[in-house]
Structures are given as C-alpha cells and as structure tokens.
Design a protein around this motif. Structure first.
Motif, PDB file in Angstrom:
ATOM      1  N   ARG A 223       0.819  -1.221   0.000  1.00  0.00           N
ATOM      2  CA  ARG A 223       0.000   0.000   0.000  1.00  0.00           C
ATOM      3  C   ARG A 223       0.846   1.263   0.000  1.00  0.00           C
ATOM      4  N   SER A 267     -23.262 -15.037  16.638  1.00  0.00           N
ATOM      5  CA  SER A 267     -23.181 -14.126  15.489  1.00  0.00           C
ATOM      6  C   SER A 267     -22.917 -12.698  15.959  1.00  0.00           C
ATOM      7  N   LEU A 271     -19.474 -10.294  15.290  1.00  0.00           N
ATOM      8  CA  LEU A 271     -19.537  -8.910  14.814  1.00  0.00           C
ATOM      9  C   LEU A 271     -18.948  -7.943  15.843  1.00  0.00           C
ATOM     10  N   ARG A 278     -11.737  -3.006  15.098  1.00  0.00           N
ATOM     11  CA  ARG A 278     -11.665  -1.925  14.103  1.00  0.00           C
ATOM     12  C   ARG A 278     -11.384  -0.585  14.760  1.00  0.00           C
ATOM     13  N   ILE A 284      -5.943  -7.016  16.164  1.00  0.00           N
ATOM     14  CA  ILE A 284      -6.795  -7.609  15.144  1.00  0.00           C
ATOM     15  C   ILE A 284      -7.343  -8.927  15.677  1.00  0.00           C
ATOM     16  N   VAL A 287     -12.639 -14.461  14.017  1.00  0.00           N
ATOM     17  CA  VAL A 287     -13.396 -15.678  14.326  1.00  0.00           C
ATOM     18  C   VAL A 287     -13.294 -16.555  13.084  1.00  0.00           C
ATOM     19  N   GLY A 288     -12.507 -17.603  13.176  1.00  0.00           N
ATOM     20  CA  GLY A 288     -12.240 -18.452  12.004  1.00  0.00           C
ATOM     21  C   GLY A 288     -13.078 -19.703  11.980  1.00  0.00           C
TER      22      GLY A 288
ATOM     23  N   GLU B 247     -13.177 -14.301   0.837  1.00  0.00           N
ATOM     24  CA  GLU B 247     -11.799 -14.634   0.507  1.00  0.00           C
ATOM     25  C   GLU B 247     -11.104 -15.107   1.778  1.00  0.00           C
ATOM     26  N   TYR B 256      -8.648  -5.174   8.415  1.00  0.00           N
ATOM     27  CA  TYR B 256     -10.094  -5.296   8.223  1.00  0.00           C
ATOM     28  C   TYR B 256     -10.555  -4.779   6.869  1.00  0.00           C
ATOM     29  N   ASP B 257      -9.930  -3.696   6.399  1.00  0.00           N
ATOM     30  CA  ASP B 257     -10.444  -3.112   5.161  1.00  0.00           C
ATOM     31  C   ASP B 257     -10.065  -3.945   3.936  1.00  0.00           C
ATOM     32  N   MET B 258      -9.244  -4.991   4.119  1.00  0.00           N
ATOM     33  CA  MET B 258      -8.956  -5.881   2.997  1.00  0.00           C
ATOM     34  C   MET B 258      -9.648  -7.228   3.145  1.00  0.00           C
ATOM     35  N   ARG B 259     -10.401  -7.389   4.217  1.00  0.00           N
ATOM     36  CA  ARG B 259     -11.039  -8.685   4.441  1.00  0.00           C
ATOM     37  C   ARG B 259     -12.373  -8.776   3.723  1.00  0.00           C
ATOM     38  N   LEU B 263     -17.847 -15.364   7.118  1.00  0.00           N
ATOM     39  CA  LEU B 263     -18.556 -15.663   8.365  1.00  0.00           C
ATOM     40  C   LEU B 263     -19.242 -14.423   8.928  1.00  0.00           C
ATOM     41  N   LEU B 264     -18.590 -13.271   8.818  1.00  0.00           N
ATOM     42  CA  LEU B 264     -19.233 -12.054   9.323  1.00  0.00           C
ATOM     43  C   LEU B 264     -20.463 -11.723   8.480  1.00  0.00           C
ATOM     44  N   SER B 267     -23.086 -14.055   9.686  1.00  0.00           N
ATOM     45  CA  SER B 267     -23.557 -13.635  11.022  1.00  0.00           C
ATOM     46  C   SER B 267     -24.562 -12.496  10.897  1.00  0.00           C
ATOM     47  N   GLU B 268     -24.225 -11.540  10.041  1.00  0.00           N
ATOM     48  CA  GLU B 268     -25.189 -10.435   9.824  1.00  0.00           C
ATOM     49  C   GLU B 268     -26.486 -10.953   9.222  1.00  0.00           C
ATOM     50  N   PRO B 301     -12.420 -16.567   7.392  1.00  0.00           N
ATOM     51  CA  PRO B 301     -13.257 -17.496   6.621  1.00  0.00           C
ATOM     52  C   PRO B 301     -13.543 -16.996   5.207  1.00  0.00           C
ATOM     53  N   ARG B 336     -19.802  -5.788   2.166  1.00  0.00           N
ATOM     54  CA  ARG B 336     -18.628  -6.542   2.620  1.00  0.00           C
ATOM     55  C   ARG B 336     -17.832  -7.168   1.465  1.00  0.00           C
TER      56      ARG B 336
END
Lengths: 439, 439
Positions: A223, A267, A271, A278, A284, A287-288, B247, B256-259, B263-264, B267-268, B301, B336
């Motif tokens: 980056r 869930s 989140l 964040r 960081i 949850v995998g 991914e 986070y901004d590249m994830r 699973l999230l 969850s949502e 995930p 997301r």
C-alpha cells in the motif's frame, strides 16, 4: 544519515543473488508431499530432502554444516581470530524456516533462509584451506533453516526454534499427527534421538543475535509503495475457544421472545470482535471457526462454538481488547438469556525486536535504498515467527519484504526479485552495521 | 352459543379415558430403539411393535383393522345403513402419527392417535355380532396411525400420509437412512410390497374429512391460560441452504479493510432473519445450521454455509419476508464485498383448515368448556402435520392441546391429563357437530 557499507557491491551481483534466491524458491517448491501443491511438514521425507539441499548450498558458500537434534539445518561461518578461524566465537544467527502450511506459497520462511545464504556469499572471506569461508566480522555467522515453524503436522508451532531456545517441552513427544503417529515416533523414523533434544539448545553467550528476513504477510508495504520495513515486534497473541449455551427448541413453535438462540449470540459476538478491533490501532481479532448445535435445519440452536484469534502489537492493548470484548459478550448474552464461557488455548506475549537490531536494520535499509525519500517503514508483525522462540535466548531483529496484496499461506503468495535484491543488500548492510557497533 | 351434544357423558368417564391415553403414551414411550430415550422411526421393529399395539387397541373398541401398503395402521368403525353395517360409507378419518424424532417427547402425534381411539369408545354403538362396533353417525369413522410424519429415518417427512394422499413419489424408494439402507429395502424387510404402495391411496369420495388432535408445539395456549384451540392453517414453509463467498486470508496479516470475511456476512444474515421476522406478525425464520470454511483458527473465513427455515401463516407473507431478506442480503454482502446464493430445498404451501371443520371444532371446544368466558383461541400451526398431505384429498381440521412452555421434540414435552380429557370431549363433540351438519 545514509551510509552504504558495501560500496563495491555491483547491482549485477545483487541481482544475480536475487535470481538465485527466486530459482531456489522454485526448486524447493518442487519438494512437496502433495503433487500440484506445496506441502512440507516436520520430520517428513520432504523435510529431509530440503535439509540436504540447504546443507549443500551452505557448503557451496564455504560454511560448515550440521543438522541439530530437532532437525534444524545449520551452517556456520567462523569468525577470524588472529588470522585463523575461531570456532568458539559467538554467532549472529540469520535464517527462517523451510516447512510450510498445506497448499502453501513458495516464499514464507524459505526466502529468509535463502537470502541469508546470499548475505554469507557477499560477506565471506576465504578460509586458510581455500575451501571454507570465514566471517570478516567480530562474530561468526550461522545460517539456520528451522525445521518447524508452522506447526502443520503436530498442531504445535515453532518446534524447531523452541528446541534451539531450550524451551522444548517433553510432553510434546506425545503429540500426534493426523495419522496418529507421535512426534517421538516421527523423530525416530527421521533419524533423530529424542533423548538428545537438549543438545539443540543454544546458550545466550554463544549468540550475538538473530536476524530474519520474511515476507510481510500483510499489505502495508504494498500500500505504501515501499519495498522493505523494520519490524518493531512480533505480535502478542491469544487464542480462545468460546461456547455459547442457550436452549434448543422447535423452530416452528418457539416465538422469538421465548428463544435463547445460541447461534444468534455467537453471530453478535463475531460482529462485536470486528467492531471493537476496528476501533483499535494495532489489535486484530478473527473468528475463524463457528458451528451451531444440534445443527438441524428446524431446531433453534441450543449451543454454538467459535474460535477467537486475537493479536496485538503489545500485550496490554491485546488484553484490554479482550476485557472490552468480554464485557460486550456479557451484555449480548445477558440480553439473549444465554450463557458463555471461554477457554484460553494459547497465550504468547509480544516479542519486542531489540532496539539495537531495529536500528541496524533501519540503517541497512537506508544503505540499500540511499535515494528513498522516506524513512523506512516500521511495522509490527501480527503473524508469528521463529523469533518468538529465539527471543528467549538472544536479541531478535526482523526485516520485512513487500508482499503484493498481502497474500500469504496461499499459492498466490508473492515477492518480487527486485525486492529480494534490495532485501539481500539491506540484510548484508545490517550485518555490517551491527559489526560496526561498539560491543 | 354452546350446545353440548354429549349430555350423558360423565366427567368420570372422560377422566378415565384421559388416564388411559396418558398410560398408553407411557407404554408407547417404552417402545424405543434407544434405551433411556424415545426414538421410533419408520419401518423399524419399533414401528411394527407400536402398530401391533395400536391394532390391539383398535380391536378393543370394536374396530376392524388393517395395516396399509405404507405401514400406516388403520381401524374402521362402519356406519349403520338400514340397521346393518355399511362397508362402503365414506369415513371421517381421525388420527395422527406414532413415529418420533430422536430423543423425543412422548406426546407429539401419539396423543392424537390415542385420543381418537377414546372418541370411538365414547361414540360407538354395538354391532350386530356383539363384538364389532358401529358408528352411530351418517359416516364411518377411521382411526389412522400414520407411520412416518417426522421423516427422521429417511430425511423426508410425511411419508405415511403422502401414501394415503396418493402423492407418493417413486423416487423416494431410493432414499437412504444413515446406514445406507434404502427405503425400498427397509419396506421389504418390514414386510411391505413396494409395488403395491398405490393401494394405500384413498379417493376423495371415500372420505368425509380428516380431524387431528395434537399438542401445540408452542406456548400460545399456555400463555393465554387456555386448554384448547382451533387450528386455522398449517404453516407455509420454505427451506434454503445459503452460501456466502468471500476470501480466505491470513488472520494476522490481513487488515479489516482488505477482508471479505464470509462468516461475518453470514452472522449479519442470521441477525437480519431475526430482525425482519420479529417485525412480522405470523412469520418465523430460523438459522439452525451455520459453518465457516476453511474453519481454521487463524484464517479469515472464505466461505460460510447456513440454513434458513422460514414459516408463515400464509404463503404470501412468507414470500414477502424472503424477498425482504434477499434485498437485505444484497446490501450486507455488497457492503462486505461478498457474494451469496441460495438453493431452495423445500417449499410447502400453507394448508388451510376447512372452514366447516374449524367451525365444528370450535363448537366442540365450546361443548367441552361450556363455562369458558372466551371464544376458543384460533391458532395457525408453524409446525408441519399429517394434514399437510391429507389436505390434497379431503378437508382437514385440527385441534390443539395446551403444551406447557411450548416444549416439544424434547423429553420434557408435556400435556396435562386434564387437558387431554377436555380434548377428548371436544373432539367427540366436534364429530357429533359434523354429523349434525346438513350434507
């Protein structure tokens, strides 16, 4: 201020070194248990093959070689003392690991071992016998190829470097792989003597420090458009297995206000991990794993299990986030009439890179990039490295190489030959800067 | 206006009937494949044993009995025509099922079969041979114990009633149980002839209607302090298997901004199901299964799978909720950087209970509870019942019994003897009200 300690080093020579590293990464990638993928685990026949290759390459640059009691492959370039080689001089270790995760890329760990060999090639001076080489520095140089960093086979990472650090735990001999083979059996079959594992351990007074070059495993350098970074620390990490308990009920007949749905609690928890981390600078959380039980289409989940991987630049930050998350989980689960509990399965404090080694690596990067307008980046490493073990016995310093798009542990993992060339030069300059430090 | 059609029915006689039902529920609970739990699945030895018990109890009240080509156990009380039994008169079917889910309660289905037998005991008149009984009504009465409602063994529910409805699908013969036994093999081993399955089917002109008493499988009656309810419809249901794709990335090195954490997203989605359905009057959605892939502690995930069970009183309501949820998923996943897709694995339209049968059951409840201040409750059934199949060939009516705390499909499932007594009386009165209707 920039000072290049290798003024005679031609760009061609460094480029050739980088090409050799890239070609050897390809060559090692072909040593795999899984055709079409890269997989090379501890104490396997592939492990033995890459150790033989590494030993051959170590001898090629005039190093003496040995495989230690934990299967680590080590090459040594003695220091000169009064014109002869000094077998007892303390050594600067430079290296990384040669084992891989399943379906791995070809650079993680590997590139650091191969770059260390090129640094030796650039710095060595001929030994009295004409075959061996010597270190021109006030310390010996050892190149180490650790045998297990990833923990792929036995589920426990850093086995190779733990043996070197003298922190091997005899309980580990009972660890089993997916086929039920114990670590003890595997070591015996590999030709190692479990009773002699202690011989792999090094004393602090034998060592000057440990330097490692590694791909970043993240996108920061990419980056920023920079090639190299100094590492400030290797992440502090905690891992938890969490359980949420509610009540399994008929999906048709149970209105929402009577449900205690464990999956919805989990869930919200996943989140919350994202939301809290964040808001932090250098923590960081991931949850995998997540699973609902009983896991029937038409039953409100009565239980949910999930994992949490939490990493931070500093232990305190990481622990503060865990405390904040715990309070959030109390609120979430309380509101939903759920119970939760967490079992900590891993806790590794942050390993701070030694300020002196950070400084010499910074100077090394400046030497490799004299025209770079900016100061070299300083990054912490959220991923674990062999230095986490080695930090117990000596100072640790790390150099990161740009990793396009931050993809690692994946066949698309990459590093450019140009960045490897800069990294070799920076690492060699770092070693010279360290040698120039008053001791 | 309340009209009791069974003025001579003493409370003692109804109480004795209810006690017999409760004792027989206990007796059937002992016929189980799993000691210490209740589990009785289609075409098992337990199925054969409860069919023999049911047949015995049917004969005890003077019914003729048969086991049909799908393993349903049926008893018949012929109508009287000119002083003799009329073997061809259309029949009112009353019943439910005797199979169970794993680790079941002892009332779901079972209590409805046993109550039907008590209704026969109360209404029958002696037949000319002194052994058999006859129906005093303008129609025959059949008690049916369906062989498979839960679908526990072969994953396909309502097999018994589908055969009676003539909607059996020959593809089902290839369904397998957990041991790999096909439905065809199991039927042959049970002593049934798969080639004759069509003989289980009934024609609409053979039937007057179908009545079923069942525990509520929800808490509404318990909350209202009422014993019995008229059922308005059996839920409209759709089931989906959803996949979220993102991914898979290294948990340490990926900010986070590249994830694109699948699973999230899932969850949502699970929380969106709850939020949207909570805002609806009579739609309920449940995510009962959820799993993250690759499912490693230290990998973000890349994929998540989850199930959705959606039930509504009406098809339109249910479909509108699915549409709203789909729009929400587009927004969540779009934000997301995830993709999502859904595969519909089940779609059953709502089965409306026949207005006439709702009316006679309402009158039956009033007859059983002449002093109740309120009108009987009318509830829709979010859970599926045999009437969903039988609705294809005849009118369906259902009576719900209070289910303390709404616990069902669980060993704690309950119904009180007092409510069973009221239910038997209400069901008998309902049958008489139906007989009194102009035809």
């Amino acid at each position: 201020m920039t000072r290049t300690l290798l003024p005679d080093l031609t760009p061609d020579r460094v480029a050739a070194a980088a090409r050799r590293v890239m070609a050897r990464c390809d060559e090692l990638a072909r040593v795999t248990a899984t055709p079409g993928e890269i997989e090379r685990v501890y104490l396997s026949t592939e492990h033995a093959r890459v150790n033989r290759l590494a030993a051959e390459w170590m001898r090629e640059v005039g190093m003496s070689t040995r495989q230690d009691a934990a299967g680590n492959q080590i090459g040594r370039l003695d220091a000169i003392h009064r014109g002869a080689s000094d077998r007892d001089a303390p050594a600067l270790m430079i290296g990384s690991h040669l084992d891989t995760v399943p379906d791995a890329g070809r650079f993680d760990g590997i590139v650091g071992v191969l770059m260390a060999l090129e640094v030796v090639r650039l710095l060595r001076v001929p030994g009295p016998d004409g075959e061996s080489s010597l270190s021109p520095l006030p310390f010996a140089i050892e190149v180490v190829a650790f045998s297990d960093e990833e923990g792929t086979r036995f589920g426990k990472a850093l086995l190779g470097s733990s043996a070197v650090a003298g922190t091997w735990n005899d309980d580990w001999w009972q660890l089993t792989d997916a086929d039920g083979t114990t670590l003890r059996q595997a070591a015996l079959e590999f030709g190692l003597d479990p009773g002699r594992i202690g011989e792999a351990a090094r004393r602090p007074d034998e060592l000057v420090g440990y330097l490692e070059a590694h791909i970043e495993q993240g996108p920061e350098l990419d980056r920023r458009g920079q090639s190299l970074a100094v590492v400030s620390s290797i992440a502090s990490a905690r891992r938890f297995q969490l359980v949420v308990e509610g009540e399994a009920r008929h999906a048709g007949g149970t209105p929402y206000d009577m449900r205690h749905d464990a999956l919805l609690g989990a869930s919200e928890a996943a989140l919350a991990v994202e939301r809290i981390c964040r808001g932090e600078h250098h923590v960081i959380g991931t949850v995998g794993q997540l699973e609902a039980f009983p896991g029937a289409v038409n039953i409100v989940p009565g239980e949910a299990h999930f994992s949490l991987d939490l990493r931070g630049e500093f232990d305190g930050e990481r622990d503060r986030v865990w405390d904040a998350l715990s309070r959030d989980l109390d609120v979430i689960m309380g509101r939903r009439g759920l119970r939760w509990r967490a079992r900590e399965v891993h806790n590794a404090p942050a390993v701070m890179c030694a300020p002196l080694l950070q400084d010499v690596i910074r100077a090394g990067i400046r030497g490799a990039l004299p025209d770079a307008p900016d100061d070299p980046a300083t990054l912490f490493s959220p991923a674990g490295h062999d230095g986490m073990s080695i930090g117990a016995i000596t100072d640790v310093g790390m150099l990161f190489l740009r990793n396009p798009d931050g993809i690692s542990h994946h066949p698309d993992e990459a590093v450019s030959a140009a960045d490897v060339a800069l990294g070799i030069r920076a690492l060699a300059e770092s070693v010279l800067h360290l040698a120039a430090e008053p001791r």
